[in-house]
Design an enzyme around this catalytic site. Structure first.
Site, PDB file in Angstrom:
ATOM      1  N   CYS A 200       5.166 -34.295 -44.186  1.00  0.00           N
ATOM      2  CA  CYS A 200       6.195 -35.288 -44.471  1.00  0.00           C
ATOM      3  C   CYS A 200       6.148 -35.926 -45.855  1.00  0.00           C
ATOM      4  O   CYS A 200       7.160 -35.972 -46.551  1.00  0.00           O
ATOM      5  CB  CYS A 200       6.189 -36.365 -43.393  1.00  0.00           C
ATOM      6  SG  CYS A 200       4.578 -36.983 -42.937  1.00  0.00           S
TER       7      CYS A 200
ATOM      8  N   ASP B  45      12.048 -37.509 -38.755  1.00  0.00           N
ATOM      9  CA  ASP B  45      10.642 -37.131 -38.884  1.00  0.00           C
ATOM     10  C   ASP B  45      10.269 -36.051 -37.862  1.00  0.00           C
ATOM     11  O   ASP B  45      10.432 -36.257 -36.650  1.00  0.00           O
ATOM     12  CB  ASP B  45       9.782 -38.376 -38.664  1.00  0.00           C
ATOM     13  CG  ASP B  45       8.481 -38.340 -39.427  1.00  0.00           C
ATOM     14  OD1 ASP B  45       8.065 -37.252 -39.820  1.00  0.00           O
ATOM     15  OD2 ASP B  45       7.889 -39.404 -39.628  1.00  0.00           O
ATOM     16  N   ASP B  46       9.759 -34.906 -38.338  1.00  0.00           N
ATOM     17  CA  ASP B  46       9.233 -33.839 -37.481  1.00  0.00           C
ATOM     18  C   ASP B  46      10.293 -33.198 -36.590  1.00  0.00           C
ATOM     19  O   ASP B  46       9.984 -32.659 -35.520  1.00  0.00           O
ATOM     20  CB  ASP B  46       8.091 -34.349 -36.594  1.00  0.00           C
ATOM     21  CG  ASP B  46       6.825 -34.648 -37.377  1.00  0.00           C
ATOM     22  OD1 ASP B  46       6.833 -34.475 -38.602  1.00  0.00           O
ATOM     23  OD2 ASP B  46       5.826 -35.058 -36.759  1.00  0.00           O
TER      24      ASP B  46
ATOM     25  N   LYS C  79      10.663 -45.320 -42.557  1.00  0.00           N
ATOM     26  CA  LYS C  79       9.340 -44.831 -42.964  1.00  0.00           C
ATOM     27  C   LYS C  79       9.319 -44.519 -44.455  1.00  0.00           C
ATOM     28  O   LYS C  79      10.091 -43.709 -44.943  1.00  0.00           O
ATOM     29  CB  LYS C  79       9.009 -43.583 -42.147  1.00  0.00           C
ATOM     30  CG  LYS C  79       7.795 -42.812 -42.641  1.00  0.00           C
ATOM     31  CD  LYS C  79       7.528 -41.609 -41.759  1.00  0.00           C
ATOM     32  CE  LYS C  79       6.501 -40.685 -42.393  1.00  0.00           C
ATOM     33  NZ  LYS C  79       6.151 -39.538 -41.551  1.00  0.00           N
TER      34      LYS C  79
ATOM     35  N   ARG D 287       9.227 -36.107 -48.764  1.00  0.00           N
ATOM     36  CA  ARG D 287       9.856 -37.353 -49.176  1.00  0.00           C
ATOM     37  C   ARG D 287       9.751 -37.559 -50.683  1.00  0.00           C
ATOM     38  O   ARG D 287      10.681 -38.040 -51.332  1.00  0.00           O
ATOM     39  CB  ARG D 287       9.210 -38.515 -48.410  1.00  0.00           C
ATOM     40  CG  ARG D 287       9.519 -38.473 -46.948  1.00  0.00           C
ATOM     41  CD  ARG D 287       8.519 -39.212 -46.074  1.00  0.00           C
ATOM     42  NE  ARG D 287       8.700 -38.760 -44.700  1.00  0.00           N
ATOM     43  CZ  ARG D 287       9.562 -39.316 -43.841  1.00  0.00           C
ATOM     44  NH1 ARG D 287      10.277 -40.351 -44.214  1.00  0.00           N
ATOM     45  NH2 ARG D 287       9.689 -38.833 -42.626  1.00  0.00           N
TER      46      ARG D 287
ATOM     47  N   ASP E 159      12.259 -33.726 -42.368  1.00  0.00           N
ATOM     48  CA  ASP E 159      11.278 -33.642 -43.444  1.00  0.00           C
ATOM     49  C   ASP E 159      10.388 -32.414 -43.347  1.00  0.00           C
ATOM     50  O   ASP E 159       9.777 -32.004 -44.330  1.00  0.00           O
ATOM     51  CB  ASP E 159      10.428 -34.918 -43.514  1.00  0.00           C
ATOM     52  CG  ASP E 159       9.654 -35.202 -42.233  1.00  0.00           C
ATOM     53  OD1 ASP E 159       9.871 -34.510 -41.229  1.00  0.00           O
ATOM     54  OD2 ASP E 159       8.829 -36.143 -42.241  1.00  0.00           O
ATOM     55  N   ASN E 160      10.265 -31.814 -42.166  1.00  0.00           N
ATOM     56  CA  ASN E 160       9.482 -30.585 -41.986  1.00  0.00           C
ATOM     57  C   ASN E 160       9.798 -30.036 -40.610  1.00  0.00           C
ATOM     58  O   ASN E 160      10.631 -30.581 -39.878  1.00  0.00           O
ATOM     59  CB  ASN E 160       7.969 -30.842 -42.139  1.00  0.00           C
ATOM     60  CG  ASN E 160       7.460 -32.061 -41.411  1.00  0.00           C
ATOM     61  OD1 ASN E 160       7.039 -33.028 -42.042  1.00  0.00           O
ATOM     62  ND2 ASN E 160       7.517 -32.060 -40.084  1.00  0.00           N
TER      63      ASN E 160
ATOM     64  N   HIS F  55       8.518 -38.534 -34.880  1.00  0.00           N
ATOM     65  CA  HIS F  55       7.082 -38.392 -35.088  1.00  0.00           C
ATOM     66  C   HIS F  55       6.323 -38.985 -33.903  1.00  0.00           C
ATOM     67  O   HIS F  55       6.781 -39.920 -33.263  1.00  0.00           O
ATOM     68  CB  HIS F  55       6.692 -39.113 -36.375  1.00  0.00           C
ATOM     69  CG  HIS F  55       5.335 -38.739 -36.904  1.00  0.00           C
ATOM     70  ND1 HIS F  55       4.170 -39.086 -36.266  1.00  0.00           N
ATOM     71  CD2 HIS F  55       4.966 -38.060 -38.017  1.00  0.00           C
ATOM     72  CE1 HIS F  55       3.133 -38.634 -36.958  1.00  0.00           C
ATOM     73  NE2 HIS F  55       3.596 -38.004 -38.024  1.00  0.00           N
TER      74      HIS F  55
ATOM     75  N   HIS G  46       5.944 -43.941 -46.510  1.00  0.00           N
ATOM     76  CA  HIS G  46       4.881 -42.929 -46.550  1.00  0.00           C
ATOM     77  C   HIS G  46       4.721 -42.298 -47.930  1.00  0.00           C
ATOM     78  O   HIS G  46       4.391 -41.123 -48.058  1.00  0.00           O
ATOM     79  CB  HIS G  46       5.146 -41.834 -45.504  1.00  0.00           C
ATOM     80  CG  HIS G  46       3.869 -41.233 -44.976  1.00  0.00           C
ATOM     81  ND1 HIS G  46       3.826 -39.990 -44.368  1.00  0.00           N
ATOM     82  CD2 HIS G  46       2.596 -41.691 -44.991  1.00  0.00           C
ATOM     83  CE1 HIS G  46       2.580 -39.720 -44.016  1.00  0.00           C
ATOM     84  NE2 HIS G  46       1.822 -40.729 -44.376  1.00  0.00           N
TER      85      HIS G  46
ATOM     86  N   LYS H  17       4.941 -27.360 -38.030  1.00  0.00           N
ATOM     87  CA  LYS H  17       4.641 -28.279 -39.116  1.00  0.00           C
ATOM     88  C   LYS H  17       3.230 -28.029 -39.647  1.00  0.00           C
ATOM     89  O   LYS H  17       2.297 -27.801 -38.896  1.00  0.00           O
ATOM     90  CB  LYS H  17       4.731 -29.716 -38.602  1.00  0.00           C
ATOM     91  CG  LYS H  17       4.227 -30.782 -39.554  1.00  0.00           C
ATOM     92  CD  LYS H  17       4.242 -32.148 -38.883  1.00  0.00           C
ATOM     93  CE  LYS H  17       3.664 -33.230 -39.778  1.00  0.00           C
ATOM     94  NZ  LYS H  17       3.707 -34.565 -39.134  1.00  0.00           N
TER      95      LYS H  17
END
Length: 774
Positions: A84, A46-47, A142, A88, A347-348, A237, A144, A412
């Protein structure tokens, strides 16, 4: 077992038999997986910025991911969605983000097709196709991908992991959580009822143990069945956290500052061939100079603090790598590493949400666009040794986010390369290609291409139907041929959209509109920039004036793609994400909460308290030694609680790290009625007042409101769940300070008037549909 038609074709992994799904999930066709079908592990971080892993130039030790990259493929032109949830959704469905229902993160519900924040009924997921093709399907971490108003225990589970193809699930359904004290964990379809956590608990470790347990459980019962494991890390994240011993290993690594570290990463990238010759580092305004001061201009105290923030971030990345190493070790022990495809991706891009100086009060910084007063404190000072630990919800400064995204610009959420250009590693030791055919790959790959690629490599066809409805045609295209052929073509074009900003990549050119157009300018209008990515991959020279016709063609291509992908309406004035459906109003009705149950879910609880006045009523019978928490809402990131300690009521209020406390008078044993009122004052503040048996007893005259995502941990009655609201109280009474020595009845929440600062617009769904039609 229902009947299903089948047809065959030749794929990368051999002959593929495509089965149409039956009309109901319990009657779906199942078959044995193709002979020799590989296991598939997708690790999503994540991130994580483009340069945060060793194979992409990082100084952060990632030996396990380095090993995967050394024997696999490193994709240097991989792009994803700018935030994110859309990434996904695209990863799991093979659809473009808006067609998959996720034009943005799963915290909005304006009523438009591209922003439903739920996966479409006619879009089979990668897990659903693999399960129908004979795979066991597991997920940890996660999710989300469920609109937040359906995350509570009474919500519709149609868009929860098990209903979207996974046999097993364990993790956090929400967008993020604390790694030391997760606010809510779900196993399969139910919340995990665990009132307290053991000393030293850490979520990344538990997710890894759960993943290993799922694999071990399968192998104890079926030695051959292939599995799909989707491991979606909550790290890195915000709030960025790590274990103390891992932070200590990074000590001193970032003393030279973000300017020097960025240059060092860029130098390594050139040595590794990760960036094209001639790539330049953006400077000045393009490098967000107004947001990021030169390291030399900072005070000694600022440098020490900012370096410590990055040590925590680096430790969190290293913990992800350690988790990957444990999975690889288990696969080696099982003799299955050669037959396992492992994908590692982000994811980003890295995020600048920590602001210029970072924050030790993440939720005070993360206030969802609410216009806070000028004296609002976004970074409550804490001791350096607390950073990364359970008492601090922090995030690194934007200067380190720029390092994470080296050599690209922006972050992001943005559509410059820093927001969408991410790392991608693919490993498959037993792939039917020569060792010499592995290494760097420069094909343009988009996140929606992952599902078709993995299905082809597995020899499993995508489901042609889902629940009796023909499946949507995927937007992603397999890049499996690139594994054996470095010259194989990648995709040629892809649209992007984020908060009204627009971009179009096509044939090596990129048109970017960094601001949303006005209604008068139209979908393809407004200000556009043009970059030649082949010669300028870091977007340092806008050549729009030199190629006006090409720019116009790309803008018009974006408009056509936007219509095809249900991108509209654009959020050109911020109103799109202020709209909420009328059905959510029921979540703000008064509610009675019995004691000692799992906490009321975060979003469900927020409807009772955020941007409004409210009252909490409790009835209890006290014995001579009665003590404990009556009600708690929140954690170290912000929250409040009411307890009995030493025979006296205690009101604790955590204002994003600043503690406020008030004690009432000693209570005699017997029955008592308590009322805790939080009434709005000017300046986004509350007056907190406690009444006991109808009489004033304790007061906090003015405290900052808890806004945005705070309180993050939901409401618990009879104990303080998860991250404690009041750390000093927690140290005196560890384990949640459960109410004992008396009788505690249900606690009632009575929501009051909404704040005048609440810009939410309640809309009926048919109004939203009519609005988009207009």
């Amino acid at each position: 077992m229902g009947r299903a038609a089948a047809r065959g074709y030749e794929g990368f992994g051999g002959r593929v038999e495509e089965f149409a799904s039956a009309s109901t999930p319990w009657d779906r066709p199942r078959r044995a997986a193709p002979a020799g079908a590989p296991n598939i592990v997708v690790v999503l971080v994540d991130d994580l910025g483009f340069s945060d892993l060793g194979p992409f130039g990082s100084e952060i030790p990632t030996p396990n991911i380095d090993r995967l990259a050394d024997g696999g493929w490193i994709f240097t032109d991989y792009r994803t969605a700018p935030v994110c949830s859309p990434a996904r959704a695209a990863l799991l469905t093979g659809l473009n983000p808006h067609r998959a229902g996720f034009g943005t993160v799963a915290h909005v519900d304006p009523g438009y097709p591209g922003f439903t924040c739920e996966l479409p009924e006619d879009a089979p997921t990668l897990a659903e196709s693999l399960r129908a093709g004979g795979y066991a399907t597991f997920m940890v971490g996660k999710w989300h991908l469920t609109v937040e108003s359906e995350l509570h225990d009474g919500g519709d589970r149609a868009s929860w992991p098990l209903q979207r193809g996974f046999d097993r699930y364990f993790g956090s359904m929400d967008g993020f959580t604390s790694l030391h004290h997760p606010h809510r964990l779900v196993r399969d379809n139910s919340v995990v009822d665990r009132p307290s956590l053991p000393e030293g608990y850490f979520l990344t470790d538990e997710l890894t143990e759960e993943a290993l347990g799922m694999i071990d459980g399968l192998r104890a019962n079926d030695a051959a069945k292939p599995f799909f494991l989707y491991f979606a890390h909550t790290a890195v994240h915000g709030p960025v956290q790590a274990k103390a011993e891992d932070i200590a290993r990074q000590r001193g690594r970032y003393a030279a500052g973000w300017d020097a570290l960025r240059e060092a990463r860029f130098a390594r990238q050139r040595e590794l061939g990760i960036v094209a010759p001639g790539t330049r580092l953006p400077e000045g305004e393009q490098a967000d100079a107004a947001l990021i001061p030169p390291w030399e201009s900072l005070t000694e105290a600022e440098r020490e603090l900012f370096a410590r923030h990055m040590e925590v971030y680096a430790a969190s990345v290293a913990e992800v790598d350690e988790s990957v190493g444990r999975l690889v070790q288990r696969l080696e022990e099982l003799g299955e590493l050669d037959r396992t495809i492992i994908v590692v991706a982000s994811d980003n891009g890295g995020t600048a949400e920590g602001g210029p100086g970072g924050t030790r009060s993440y939720f005070a910084q993360f206030v969802a666009g609410t216009p806070v007063p000028g004296d609002w404190v976004r970074d409550v000072p804490r001791e350096l040794e607390l950073l990364g630990g359970p008492r601090v919800h922090g995030h690194y400064p934007a200067g380190w986010a720029r390092v994470s995204n080296t050599p690209f610009r922006s972050f992001k959420g943005g559509l410059y390369e820093g927001g969408v250009h991410a790392p991608l590693v693919l490993s498959w030791p037993g792939a039917p290609v020569q060792r010499a055919d592995r290494g760097l790959r420069g094909q343009f790959v988009f996140v929606a291409d992952l599902a078709p690629t993995l299905l082809e490599l597995a020899g499993v066809a995508p489901l042609g139907e889902r629940h009796g409805r023909p499946a949507q045609e995927p937007d992603g295209r397999s890049f499996a041929s690139a594994l054996g052929d470095a010259t194989a073509p990648g995709r040629s074009a892809q649209y992007f959209e984020s908060f009204g900003r627009r971009a179009m990549v096509s044939a090596g050119w990129k048109a970017v509109s960094p601001t949303a157009p006005t209604p008068a300018e139209g979908a393809a209008g407004g200000r556009w920039e043009l970059y030649d990515l082949a010669g300028d991959p870091s977007e340092t020279r806008d050549v729009a004036a030199e190629h006006p016709s090409l720019l116009g063609e790309l803008a018009e291509s974006w408009r056509r793609e936007a219509w095809r992908n249900t991108v509209f309406p654009l959020d050109d004035d911020g109103s799109l994400f202020r709209s909420r459906p009328e059905r959510e109003c029921a979540l703000a009705e008064p509610v009675r909460l019995p004691p000692f149950r799992p906490p009321l879910e975060r979003f469900r609880a927020s409807r009772l308290t955020v941007l409004r006045s409210f009252e909490v009523r409790a009835e209890l019978v006290l014995g001579p030694e009665a003590s404990g928490v009556i009600v708690a809402h929140g954690d170290q990131g912000g929250g409040y609680l009411l307890a009995i300690e030493g025979g006296r009521p205690l009101v604790s209020y955590n204002a994003y790290g600043v503690m406020h406390r008030a004690h009432g008078a000693r209570l005699e044993p017997g029955e008592h009625r308590l009322s805790l009122r939080l009434d709005e004052l000017d300046g986004l503040r509350w007056r907190v007042a406690l009444e006991v048996d109808g009489m004033p007893d304790a007061e906090l005259p003015a405290v900052p409101m808890l806004l945005g995502m705070a309180p993050f941990t939901g409401i618990s009655v009879g104990y303080d769940f998860g991250g404690p609201v009041d750390w000093e109280l927690h140290e005196r009474h560890p384990g949640g300070f459960r109410f004992l020595g008396g009788e505690l009845g249900a606690v009632t929440y009575l929501p009051g008037a909404r704040s005048r600062h609440d810009a939410t617009v309640i809309r009926r769904l048919d109004e939203a549909v009519l609005a988009v039609a207009d």
